[in-house]
Scaffold this active site. Structure first.
Site, PDB file in Angstrom:
ATOM      1  N   GLY A 103       9.409  12.980  -4.886  1.00  0.00           N
ATOM      2  CA  GLY A 103      10.021  14.281  -5.166  1.00  0.00           C
ATOM      3  C   GLY A 103      10.883  14.726  -3.993  1.00  0.00           C
ATOM      4  O   GLY A 103      10.663  14.316  -2.845  1.00  0.00           O
ATOM      5  N   LYS A 133      11.385   2.230   1.781  1.00  0.00           N
ATOM      6  CA  LYS A 133      10.201   1.369   1.961  1.00  0.00           C
ATOM      7  C   LYS A 133      10.534  -0.112   1.817  1.00  0.00           C
ATOM      8  O   LYS A 133      10.015  -0.944   2.553  1.00  0.00           O
ATOM      9  CB  LYS A 133       9.097   1.761   0.969  1.00  0.00           C
ATOM     10  N   ILE A 138       2.998  12.824   2.300  1.00  0.00           N
ATOM     11  CA  ILE A 138       1.742  12.702   3.066  1.00  0.00           C
ATOM     12  C   ILE A 138       2.063  12.092   4.438  1.00  0.00           C
ATOM     13  O   ILE A 138       2.672  11.028   4.499  1.00  0.00           O
ATOM     14  CB  ILE A 138       0.724  11.783   2.344  1.00  0.00           C
ATOM     15  N   GLU A 142       8.446   7.791   8.171  1.00  0.00           N
ATOM     16  CA  GLU A 142       7.282   8.484   7.599  1.00  0.00           C
ATOM     17  C   GLU A 142       7.385   8.617   6.083  1.00  0.00           C
ATOM     18  O   GLU A 142       6.406   8.430   5.347  1.00  0.00           O
ATOM     19  CB  GLU A 142       7.149   9.875   8.235  1.00  0.00           C
ATOM     20  N   LYS A 183       4.881  -0.585   0.365  1.00  0.00           N
ATOM     21  CA  LYS A 183       4.202   0.455   1.150  1.00  0.00           C
ATOM     22  C   LYS A 183       2.940  -0.112   1.823  1.00  0.00           C
ATOM     23  O   LYS A 183       2.623   0.229   2.964  1.00  0.00           O
ATOM     24  CB  LYS A 183       3.858   1.637   0.242  1.00  0.00           C
ATOM     25  N   VAL A 201       6.359   5.837   2.976  1.00  0.00           N
ATOM     26  CA  VAL A 201       5.034   5.581   2.386  1.00  0.00           C
ATOM     27  C   VAL A 201       4.400   6.896   1.942  1.00  0.00           C
ATOM     28  O   VAL A 201       4.231   7.808   2.748  1.00  0.00           O
ATOM     29  CB  VAL A 201       4.091   4.897   3.396  1.00  0.00           C
ATOM     30  N   GLY A 228       5.383   9.440   0.213  1.00  0.00           N
ATOM     31  CA  GLY A 228       6.221  10.650   0.196  1.00  0.00           C
ATOM     32  C   GLY A 228       5.872  11.665   1.269  1.00  0.00           C
ATOM     33  O   GLY A 228       6.062  11.432   2.460  1.00  0.00           O
TER      34      GLY A 228
END
Ligand code: HSE
Length: 436
Positions: free
Chosen positions: A302, A105, A136, A129, A205, A132, A134
């Site tokens: 994670g 990021k 989602i 992707e 982010k 920002v 993780g």
């Protein structure tokens, strides 16, 4: 059709997660992408270290540039972090005509404009992707799913560490530093944890989300950031008494004058779903003129949640590998020659409501003086509570909620109130957003 070959730069938490998920779900992923996808090469600083992933069949090296220079590698995954070596590797990979996926990021927020220009020149894709929130798929949601909308504003809990700290302080009355140490041990915090607690990571982010939402160049340097270190348990409790939760939000809002880009602790009505996003989870609320309000929720960090997002970018690249470069999805959602120069506003131009906590002498006329100053600045009070005098002292905590006002007026009013002889110490100010 020939398999697509992946080179992974960095075999830490994210790199290890990507290798594991790619191996475990290889059939499913290849069926989706239309081609077999295999990791052929990977780099790591220390090859003797125990790994969380199965490195069978992967040629390892300590020199990431070897992978960039390997003509067999089609897509490079930059998962080493930082903005020094990572930038050099990404630019060189682009130069060599390789597509790039990055989870970085800071790299995108600080150097994305330069990186995307180079990628467009070379006809390659750079996808991010996982940078920002993780796991989602928020980048894709804004860039593609919401492309029929004018985005009005978005607000997100986009730093899991900060959210974990605020949640534990509220639910268990734990100390700030103690919770931060746990977030570090769990591997959520940044290498420099001040990035988490001072809003820098969330600022990176937010800069990315704002570009995708409003079609403006990346402008991290204009993001206003305020951390959570000044939030006390008393603030958390008073906010709850008034029906609010305190969350560290990243907010991007388009106004008539320009765009507000701000990260700060924020009171949110407790009935909002986003006010109930707890622990290390992330969530982003996006308001579009056609769709209305949409909320995206999931793990913001994670190994495997981040891997999920990285792999979705790999699949996208594989799908368009044979496509016409001119018609690929633009990096920042809008065509590069159509980016807007709508200004990002200075913080004095923000319009928001406030929670104020001050300590006043317990005598008549004090509140009248305070409310007069607020009135002089056109600031209207929404709610006010005065607590019992502090034990053994003749001073009382006073908590106020104001209606929406210009930050410039609030700054001036706070200076005047703090100068009153009947006010002790500094005023604690937290912005409040109803997110309605
Ligand atoms: N330090 C970040 C967080 C990791 O806590 O959200 C994911 O970007």
């Amino acid at each position: 059709m020939k398999a697509v070959k992946i080179g992974v730069l960095g075999l830490g938490t994210v790199g290890g997660g990507v290798v594991n998920v790619l191996k475990r779900n290889v059939k499913e992923i290849s069926r989706r992408a239309g081609r077999e996808i295999i990791v052929t090469r990977a780099s790591a600083r220390d090859l003797s270290r125990d790994r969380i992933c199965d490195i069978d069949g992967i040629e390892l090296t300590t020199d990431s540039f070897e992978i960039i220079n390997d003509s067999e590698v089609d897509i490079v995954l930059e998962l080493i972090g930082g903005v020094g070596l990572a930038k050099e590797l990404v630019l060189q990979a682009i130069e060599k005509g390789k597509h790039v996926v990055t989870a970085n990021k800071a790299l995108i927020a600080l150097h994305g404009n330069e990186i995307f220009a180079k990628a467009s020149e070379k006809g390659v894709m750079v996808l991010f992707e996982s940078a920002v929130a993780g796991g989602i798929p928020i980048v894709k949601a804004i860039r593609e799913g919401l492309s029929g909308n004018q985005i009005e504003w978005l607000a997100g809990i986009i730093n899991g560490t900060g959210n974990f700290i605020l949640t534990e302080m509220r639910d268990k009355g734990r100390d700030f530093s103690d919770v931060l140490a746990e977030a570090q041990a769990l591997g959520y915090a940044e290498a420099d944890p001040t990035f988490d607690v001072e809003g820098i990571d969330a600022g990176h982010k937010l800069a990315i989300l704002a570009s995708l939402a409003f079609g403006i160049p990346l402008q991290f340097e204009k993001v206003f950031t305020e951390g959570i270190t000044q939030i006390t348990r008393a603030d958390v409790e008073y906010a709850e008494e008034l029906g609010y939760r305190i969350k560290h939000l990243g907010i991007a809002r388009k106004t008539e004058k320009g765009i507000e880009l701000r990260v700060h602790p924020t009171l949110i009505p407790e009935r909002r779903l986003i006010a109930n996003v707890d622990g290390v989870m992330n969530a982003v609320l996006v308001q579009g003129d056609a769709v209305g309000s949409t909320l995206y929720y999931g793990a913001g960090a994670g190994a495997e949640p981040t891997a999920s997002a990285v792999i979705s970018d790999v699949v996208d690249i594989v799908r368009v590998l044979t496509g016409d470069p001119e018609h690929r999805v633009p990096h920042l959602a809008f065509q590069e020659d159509a980016l807007s120069d709508i200004p990002v506003l200075a913080s004095e131009q923000f319009q928001t409501a406030y929670y104020l906590r001050l300590t006043a002498e317990d005598k008549s006329g004090v509140l009248a003086e305070v409310t007069k100053i607020l009135a002089d600045h056109n600031i209207s009070i929404e709610a006010l509570i005065q607590k019992e005098p502090l034990e053994g002292k003749k001073i009382v905590p006073v908590i106020m909620l104001t209606q929406t006002t210009l930050e410039k007026e609030m700054n001036a009013a706070i200076i005047e109130i703090e100068a009153l002889p009947t006010i002790t110490g500094l005023i604690s100010r937290i912005r409040l957003e109803t997110l309605g």
